[in-house]
Design a protein around this motif. Sequence first.
Motif, PDB file in Angstrom:
ATOM      1  N   ALA A 222       0.819  -1.221   0.000  1.00 15.80           N
ATOM      2  CA  ALA A 222       0.000   0.000   0.000  1.00 15.80           C
ATOM      3  C   ALA A 222       0.847   1.264   0.000  1.00 15.80           C
ATOM      4  CB  ALA A 222      -0.926  -0.005   1.223  1.00 15.80           C
ATOM      5  N   VAL A 223       2.077   1.172   0.501  1.00 14.92           N
ATOM      6  CA  VAL A 223       2.969   2.342   0.580  1.00 14.92           C
ATOM      7  C   VAL A 223       4.386   1.881   0.254  1.00 14.92           C
ATOM      8  CG1 VAL A 223       1.567   3.519   2.321  1.00 14.92           C
ATOM      9  CG2 VAL A 223       3.403   1.965   3.044  1.00 14.92           C
ATOM     10  N   PRO A 224       5.282   2.802  -0.088  1.00 13.18           N
ATOM     11  CA  PRO A 224       6.688   2.409  -0.237  1.00 13.18           C
ATOM     12  C   PRO A 224       7.210   1.805   1.065  1.00 13.18           C
ATOM     13  CG  PRO A 224       6.327   4.568  -1.195  1.00 13.18           C
ATOM     14  CD  PRO A 224       5.065   4.216  -0.472  1.00 13.18           C
ATOM     15  N   GLU A 225       7.992   0.790   0.922  1.00 10.10           N
ATOM     16  CA  GLU A 225       8.464   0.063   2.097  1.00 10.10           C
ATOM     17  C   GLU A 225       9.268   0.957   3.042  1.00 10.10           C
ATOM     18  OE1 GLU A 225      10.654  -4.230   3.009  1.00 10.10           O
ATOM     19  OE2 GLU A 225      10.680  -3.371   0.999  1.00 10.10           O
ATOM     20  N   SER A 226      10.085   1.824   2.488  1.00  9.10           N
ATOM     21  CA  SER A 226      10.901   2.685   3.338  1.00  9.10           C
ATOM     22  C   SER A 226      10.052   3.608   4.197  1.00  9.10           C
ATOM     23  CB  SER A 226      11.864   3.510   2.485  1.00  9.10           C
ATOM     24  OG  SER A 226      11.156   4.316   1.566  1.00  9.10           O
ATOM     25  N   HIS A 227       8.895   4.022   3.698  1.00  9.34           N
ATOM     26  CA  HIS A 227       8.011   4.895   4.473  1.00  9.34           C
ATOM     27  C   HIS A 227       7.455   4.143   5.686  1.00  9.34           C
ATOM     28  CE1 HIS A 227       7.207   7.829   0.888  1.00  9.34           C
ATOM     29  NE2 HIS A 227       8.472   7.483   1.017  1.00  9.34           N
ATOM     30  N   ALA A 228       7.024   2.906   5.449  1.00  7.08           N
ATOM     31  CA  ALA A 228       6.510   2.099   6.555  1.00  7.08           C
ATOM     32  C   ALA A 228       7.620   1.807   7.556  1.00  7.08           C
ATOM     33  CB  ALA A 228       5.916   0.803   6.019  1.00  7.08           C
ATOM     34  N   MET A 229       8.827   1.585   7.069  1.00  4.08           N
ATOM     35  CA  MET A 229       9.964   1.325   7.950  1.00  4.08           C
ATOM     36  C   MET A 229      10.272   2.549   8.810  1.00  4.08           C
ATOM     37  SD  MET A 229      12.268  -0.602   5.060  1.00  4.08           S
ATOM     38  CE  MET A 229      13.771  -0.870   6.003  1.00  4.08           C
ATOM     39  N   ALA A 230      10.253   3.736   8.184  1.00  2.00           N
ATOM     40  CA  ALA A 230      10.514   4.968   8.932  1.00  2.00           C
ATOM     41  C   ALA A 230       9.433   5.202   9.978  1.00  2.00           C
ATOM     42  CB  ALA A 230      10.598   6.146   7.972  1.00  2.00           C
ATOM     43  N   ASP A 231       8.179   4.986   9.589  1.00  2.00           N
ATOM     44  CA  ASP A 231       7.065   5.169  10.537  1.00  2.00           C
ATOM     45  C   ASP A 231       7.206   4.221  11.726  1.00  2.00           C
ATOM     46  OD1 ASP A 231       6.050   7.093   8.872  1.00  2.00           O
ATOM     47  OD2 ASP A 231       4.557   5.783   7.943  1.00  2.00           O
ATOM     48  N   TYR A 232       7.604   2.995  11.445  1.00  2.00           N
ATOM     49  CA  TYR A 232       7.785   1.996  12.512  1.00  2.00           C
ATOM     50  C   TYR A 232       8.799   2.501  13.539  1.00  2.00           C
ATOM     51  CZ  TYR A 232       9.216  -2.423  14.724  1.00  2.00           C
ATOM     52  OH  TYR A 232       9.519  -3.406  15.635  1.00  2.00           O
ATOM     53  N   LEU A 233       9.913   3.025  13.050  1.00  2.94           N
ATOM     54  CA  LEU A 233      10.955   3.494  13.959  1.00  2.94           C
ATOM     55  C   LEU A 233      10.526   4.742  14.730  1.00  2.94           C
ATOM     56  CD1 LEU A 233      14.066   3.016  11.631  1.00  2.94           C
ATOM     57  CD2 LEU A 233      13.582   1.748  13.731  1.00  2.94           C
ATOM     58  N   VAL A 234       9.917   5.705  14.025  1.00  5.26           N
ATOM     59  CA  VAL A 234       9.509   6.952  14.673  1.00  5.26           C
ATOM     60  C   VAL A 234       8.462   6.684  15.744  1.00  5.26           C
ATOM     61  CG1 VAL A 234       8.346   9.166  14.307  1.00  5.26           C
ATOM     62  CG2 VAL A 234      10.105   8.387  12.690  1.00  5.26           C
ATOM     63  N   GLU A 235       7.523   5.784  15.473  1.00  2.00           N
ATOM     64  CA  GLU A 235       6.489   5.446  16.455  1.00  2.00           C
ATOM     65  C   GLU A 235       7.087   4.859  17.726  1.00  2.00           C
ATOM     66  OE1 GLU A 235       3.943   2.798  14.388  1.00  2.00           O
ATOM     67  OE2 GLU A 235       3.031   4.366  13.124  1.00  2.00           O
ATOM     68  N   ARG A 236       8.301   4.322  17.613  1.00  2.00           N
ATOM     69  CA  ARG A 236       8.961   3.711  18.766  1.00  2.00           C
ATOM     70  C   ARG A 236      10.074   4.588  19.324  1.00  2.00           C
ATOM     71  NH1 ARG A 236       6.449   0.478  15.721  1.00  2.00           N
ATOM     72  NH2 ARG A 236       5.540  -1.498  16.464  1.00  2.00           N
ATOM     73  N   GLY A 237       9.998   5.885  19.006  1.00  2.00           N
ATOM     74  CA  GLY A 237      10.876   6.851  19.641  1.00  2.00           C
ATOM     75  C   GLY A 237      12.153   7.189  18.914  1.00  2.00           C
ATOM     76  N   PHE A 238      12.353   6.674  17.712  1.00  2.00           N
ATOM     77  CA  PHE A 238      13.572   6.990  16.977  1.00  2.00           C
ATOM     78  C   PHE A 238      13.462   8.405  16.406  1.00  2.00           C
ATOM     79  CE2 PHE A 238      16.732   6.933  13.640  1.00  2.00           C
ATOM     80  CZ  PHE A 238      17.734   6.120  14.158  1.00  2.00           C
ATOM     81  N   ILE A 243      16.637  10.003   9.999  1.00  3.06           N
ATOM     82  CA  ILE A 243      16.246   8.962   9.045  1.00  3.06           C
ATOM     83  C   ILE A 243      16.268   9.513   7.621  1.00  3.06           C
ATOM     84  CG2 ILE A 243      14.394   7.419   8.291  1.00  3.06           C
ATOM     85  CD1 ILE A 243      13.430   7.279  11.147  1.00  3.06           C
ATOM     86  N   ILE A 244      16.823   8.741   6.716  1.00  6.82           N
ATOM     87  CA  ILE A 244      16.770   9.030   5.277  1.00  6.82           C
ATOM     88  C   ILE A 244      16.001   7.902   4.607  1.00  6.82           C
ATOM     89  CG2 ILE A 244      18.121   9.307   3.158  1.00  6.82           C
ATOM     90  CD1 ILE A 244      20.394  10.387   4.813  1.00  6.82           C
ATOM     91  N   ARG A 245      15.091   8.248   3.718  1.00  9.70           N
ATOM     92  CA  ARG A 245      14.259   7.240   3.045  1.00  9.70           C
ATOM     93  C   ARG A 245      14.721   7.044   1.599  1.00  9.70           C
ATOM     94  NH1 ARG A 245       8.128   8.463   5.259  1.00  9.70           N
ATOM     95  NH2 ARG A 245       8.747   9.293   7.295  1.00  9.70           N
ATOM     96  N   GLU A 246      15.016   5.818   1.261  1.00 10.86           N
ATOM     97  CA  GLU A 246      15.316   5.441  -0.126  1.00 10.86           C
ATOM     98  C   GLU A 246      14.118   4.635  -0.604  1.00 10.86           C
ATOM     99  OE1 GLU A 246      15.515   3.424  -3.217  1.00 10.86           O
ATOM    100  OE2 GLU A 246      16.143   2.038  -1.638  1.00 10.86           O
ATOM    101  N   ASP A 247      13.295   5.189  -1.482  1.00  6.09           N
ATOM    102  CA  ASP A 247      11.993   4.582  -1.783  1.00  6.09           C
ATOM    103  C   ASP A 247      11.820   4.174  -3.249  1.00  6.09           C
ATOM    104  OD1 ASP A 247      11.844   7.042  -2.965  1.00  6.09           O
ATOM    105  OD2 ASP A 247      10.167   7.781  -1.742  1.00  6.09           O
ATOM    106  N   ARG A 248      12.927   3.857  -3.949  1.00  9.91           N
ATOM    107  CA  ARG A 248      12.807   3.458  -5.357  1.00  9.91           C
ATOM    108  C   ARG A 248      13.173   1.996  -5.612  1.00  9.91           C
ATOM    109  NH1 ARG A 248      16.433   6.584  -9.007  1.00  9.91           N
ATOM    110  NH2 ARG A 248      17.894   6.533  -7.263  1.00  9.91           N
ATOM    111  N   SER A 249      13.890   1.376  -4.727  1.00  6.42           N
ATOM    112  CA  SER A 249      14.494   0.072  -5.003  1.00  6.42           C
ATOM    113  C   SER A 249      13.489  -1.074  -4.940  1.00  6.42           C
ATOM    114  CB  SER A 249      15.635  -0.200  -4.020  1.00  6.42           C
ATOM    115  OG  SER A 249      15.163  -0.141  -2.693  1.00  6.42           O
ATOM    116  N   ARG A 250      13.775  -2.100  -5.717  1.00  8.39           N
ATOM    117  CA  ARG A 250      12.948  -3.315  -5.751  1.00  8.39           C
ATOM    118  C   ARG A 250      13.752  -4.567  -5.399  1.00  8.39           C
ATOM    119  NH1 ARG A 250       8.156  -2.692  -8.673  1.00  8.39           N
ATOM    120  NH2 ARG A 250       7.463  -0.526  -8.464  1.00  8.39           N
ATOM    121  N   THR A 251      15.078  -4.498  -5.510  1.00 12.02           N
ATOM    122  CA  THR A 251      15.946  -5.644  -5.236  1.00 12.02           C
ATOM    123  C   THR A 251      17.055  -5.224  -4.279  1.00 12.02           C
ATOM    124  OG1 THR A 251      17.469  -5.158  -7.061  1.00 12.02           O
ATOM    125  CG2 THR A 251      15.525  -6.512  -7.574  1.00 12.02           C
ATOM    126  N   THR A 252      17.780  -6.217  -3.764  1.00 13.72           N
ATOM    127  CA  THR A 252      18.897  -5.903  -2.869  1.00 13.72           C
ATOM    128  C   THR A 252      19.947  -5.070  -3.585  1.00 13.72           C
ATOM    129  OG1 THR A 252      18.556  -7.946  -1.623  1.00 13.72           O
ATOM    130  CG2 THR A 252      20.694  -6.877  -1.401  1.00 13.72           C
TER     131      THR A 252
END
Length: 345
Positions: A222-238, A243-252
């Motif tokens: 539903a959203v770029p993975e990096s956005h959900a990852m950033a939200d997860y960390l911020v919600e837990r006090g980070f 935080i820098i978001r890289e939101d274009r990648s599809r592979t390692t």
Amino acid sequence: MIDMVAFVVAAVFLLLFGIGVLRDRRRFSNAVYLGLSVTFLGVGLLASLKDAPRGVAGVVLIVLLLVVALGPVTLATLLCSNGVKMLRKEGRRPANLLALLAGLGIYGVMALMVVAVFTQSAVLGAAVLTLLLVLGYVSFLFLCFIGYAALYGRLSIRRDADYVVVLGSGLIGDRVPPLLASRLERGRQVYEKLAERRGAEDTEEARTPLLVVSGGQGSDEAVPESHAMADYLVERGFPADRIIREDRSRTTEENLLFTKALMDVERPDAECVIVTNNFHAFRAALLAREVGVNGQVVGSPTAAYFWPSATIREFAAVFLTYKKVNLGICGGLILLGGLAVLAAL
């Protein structure tokens, strides 16, 4: 004499391994050197059994015979059991079939060996020998891979890294699943250690570490993975400003390439610590070296049942990374086997 030669060869490969690790621990050749060193050490120890007390030599030989006889059956059974568990817990995706297929494959090879023995077929015997040679080569590389991967995961991380990079692994809708959460928690731990060291050594804001969350938006997300990852960390006090978001990648590989571009904008040639799951750490390190990222990789914990299929998948990817060499050697072994089959006709 044989034992001394084997010990000398083992020492040479151990020296090459040490030099390789000092030059760059992110080389698959390090794994091969370590595997060859252990192999020749084993040959030397077996050869030296002739000088051991009769009772000791007998016990060692019995243990080896039991391993040879029961090892493949035990391994195949465990792989099949794990494969069934993977299907139940993770679904019927192709990647989840790897452990089961490997277990069934081992049973199949053992069945062919039994048929070859009972039929006394020279052609089938030569074909089975060829198959065993290829499997022996692949199995050696696999053992090198898992052995060095385990060692690599225990090497200390750099003290002066400027970035912590957490690689994505997929969302469930817009939710961070447990596998990805373990990476984020490990990334937070690494960041805090680096920040603590920097706080004691350098108080300049520009030198404070930054955390990069890396992952684009998949077709089922539903959203770029990096956005959900950033939200997860911020919600837990980070701290959100670290935080820098890289939101274009599809592979390692894209994770690493696009993240490198972001890091180079602010801090060219910066060092980083890359965080992924432990089963993926060594292959991620190989990719990081390939694309020019100046960083080491650490792994986060993974559920035990997930390990076999994930490790087989990672090894297959590394094997194909060096496909020219590996497929060339396998092709040579098959050619030799083919000549043996023709000779048996």
